[in-house]
Design an enzyme around this catalytic site. Structure first.
Site, short mmCIF file in Angstrom:
data_model
loop_
_atom_site.label_atom_id
_atom_site.label_comp_id
_atom_site.label_asym_id
_atom_site.label_seq_id
_atom_site.Cartn_x
_atom_site.Cartn_y
_atom_site.Cartn_z
N ARG A 37 1.54 1.11 9.07
CA ARG A 37 2.61 2.10 8.99
C ARG A 37 3.72 1.62 8.05
NH1 ARG A 37 1.25 5.98 12.55
NH2 ARG A 37 -0.15 5.23 14.18
N ASP A 38 4.21 2.56 7.23
CA ASP A 38 5.30 2.25 6.31
C ASP A 38 6.55 1.90 7.12
OD1 ASP A 38 5.86 3.11 3.07
OD2 ASP A 38 7.61 2.78 4.36
N HIS A 83 -1.31 0.68 -3.58
CA HIS A 83 -1.30 1.29 -2.24
C HIS A 83 -1.33 2.80 -2.33
CE1 HIS A 83 2.86 0.48 -3.53
NE2 HIS A 83 3.20 1.60 -2.92
N MET A 84 -1.97 3.38 -1.34
CA MET A 84 -2.04 4.83 -1.18
C MET A 84 -1.18 5.20 0.02
SD MET A 84 -5.45 6.97 -0.16
CE MET A 84 -6.24 6.97 -1.77
N HIS A 85 -0.21 6.10 -0.20
CA HIS A 85 0.58 6.61 0.92
C HIS A 85 -0.19 7.76 1.57
CE1 HIS A 85 4.61 4.89 -0.43
NE2 HIS A 85 3.93 4.83 -1.56
#
Ligand code: 5GP
Length: 114
Positions: A28-29, A99-101
């Site tokens: 999680r961001d 990174h992929m959100h």
């Protein structure tokens, strides 16, 4: 050049990790922009999209497949979500580990301001 994401992959610093296999890690961001905001990253240190090589194609496919599975687990698959990959200055990339959100859980705005 290592970033903080390598420490997250190696569990040297804590994160809210939701998935990890031999190719990718998802967590999680720390500053979520929506109810679901998860980062899916390669375990290999690849700074930007510009640095992807032919040998990385399987890992890139894994990133999308894991995004699909996490979206389903988060319960946002049917309503929909957005996958975002920023690159370099014009893309406002801040962390130079690819990174992929995965962002969803609410109605998102238009992809880009007009
Ligand atoms: P970018 O702007 O590079 O596409 O996105 C980087 C993302 O990484 C940002 O959304 C930011 O909140 C997230 N981030 C930066 N440092 C950390 C951290 O230490 N832990 C987590 N979980 N997310 C981070």
């Amino acid at each position: 050049m290592s970033t903080i994401f390598s420490k997250i992959i190696n569990k040297e610093i804590p994160s809210d990790m939701v998935y990890q296999d031999e190719m990718v890690t998802a967590f999680r961001d720390i500053n979520p922009q929506a109810p679901t905001h998860i980062l899916i990253i390669p375990n290999k240190e690849i700074p930007t999209v510009n640095d992807i090589e032919a040998d990385d194609e399987a890992m890139m496919g894994r990133m999308f497949h894991v995004a699909k599975k996490i979206a389903a687990e988060e319960g946002i698959a049917e309503d929909g979500f957005r996958l975002i990959v920023n690159c370099n200055k014009h893309g406002n990339q801040e962390v130079f580990h690819l990174h992929m959100h995965l962002v969803g859980g609410r109605q998102l705005g238009r992809m880009l301001p007009r």
